[in-house]
Design a protein around this motif. Structure first.
Motif, mmCIF file in Angstrom:
data_model
loop_
_atom_site.group_PDB
_atom_site.id
_atom_site.type_symbol
_atom_site.label_atom_id
_atom_site.label_comp_id
_atom_site.label_asym_id
_atom_site.label_seq_id
_atom_site.Cartn_x
_atom_site.Cartn_y
_atom_site.Cartn_z
ATOM 1 N N HIS A 1 -3.377 -4.138 -5.007
ATOM 2 C CA HIS A 1 -3.317 -3.696 -4.281
ATOM 3 C C HIS A 1 -2.309 -3.651 -2.682
ATOM 4 N N CYS A 2 -1.522 -3.495 -3.250
ATOM 5 C CA CYS A 2 -0.406 -3.390 -0.781
ATOM 6 C C CYS A 2 -0.420 -1.752 -0.222
ATOM 7 N N ALA B 1 8.297 -8.055 -0.151
ATOM 8 C CA ALA B 1 7.492 -6.460 0.794
ATOM 9 C C ALA B 1 6.938 -7.263 2.062
ATOM 10 N N LYS B 2 6.674 -8.687 1.934
ATOM 11 C CA LYS B 2 6.355 -8.970 3.490
ATOM 12 C C LYS B 2 6.788 -8.664 4.476
ATOM 13 N N ARG B 3 8.543 -8.604 3.998
ATOM 14 C CA ARG B 3 9.387 -8.883 5.041
ATOM 15 C C ARG B 3 9.376 -7.529 6.024
ATOM 16 N N PHE B 4 8.497 -6.984 5.279
ATOM 17 C CA PHE B 4 8.538 -4.634 5.381
ATOM 18 C C PHE B 4 6.771 -4.955 6.151
ATOM 19 N N ASN C 1 2.230 6.788 5.016
ATOM 20 C CA ASN C 1 1.518 6.134 4.238
ATOM 21 C C ASN C 1 2.508 5.880 3.126
ATOM 22 N N LEU C 2 1.980 4.412 2.941
ATOM 23 C CA LEU C 2 3.259 3.861 1.707
ATOM 24 C C LEU C 2 2.098 2.783 0.994
#
Length: 169
Positions: A42-43, A157-160, A56-57
């Motif tokens: 879950h991210c 996704a980590k870049r964001f 909320n993302l």
């Protein structure tokens, strides 16, 4: 002998009970997918509040090994401003149009008085990867040799600012 039977029954219950991964049943293209045999992360990109707006993302990754099988996302915009909600609703619908007709890429946009929610389910096991790449392009993509890769998704996704946690059922 009686003690051995009790121990065997206890061990059997322990093994069966601990290995019972119920998973989540997710709909994709009208089909139900049982995720019980998949790993689950879950991210989130957290909740941000600014200018009378909250976001909320969240994203759920279902995968086996290094292969991303299923992505379920929900991006919710909360605001009292009808103008901002309309702006996001239009933007999400414009994105959604690009994927119209692509099976196993389910995209819905829902509007209420105070929210706009973009919900997506991508079944990478069945979606037409070539068509998906035509729509998205190959730059910054998670597809490698025709297969969606979970690590590539997480790296991108980590870049964001997205953070992921393993979900243990």
């Amino acid at each position: 002998m009686k003690n051995k039977i009790i121990i065997i029954v206890f061990l059997l219950l322990l093994v069966v009970g601990c290995s019972s991964n119920k998973g989540e049943e997710i709909k994709s293209n009208g089909e139900t997918i049982n995720t019980s045999k998949m790993e689950h992360k879950h991210c989130t990109r957290g909740t941000t509040k600014q200018n009378d707006m909250e976001t909320n993302l969240s994203y759920d990754l279902y995968y086996t090994g290094e292969v991303l099988n299923l992505l379920k996302s929900e991006e919710k915009i909360i605001s009292a401003s009808d103008e901002k909600l309309t702006q996001y609703e239009n933007a999400y619908n414009k994105i959604k149009e690009k994927y119209n007709g692509l099976e196993y890429y389910d995209f819905t946009v829902t509007r209420t008085d105070t929210t706009v929610t973009s919900s997506m389910v991508i079944n990478y096991d069945k979606v037409d990867i070539e068509r998906l790449l035509e729509i998205e392009g190959s730059a910054d993509n998670i597809i490698e040799d025709g297969v969606a890769k979970v690590d590539k998704w997480i790296t991108l996704a980590k870049r964001f600012g997205t953070k992921c946690e393993l979900v243990e059922d």
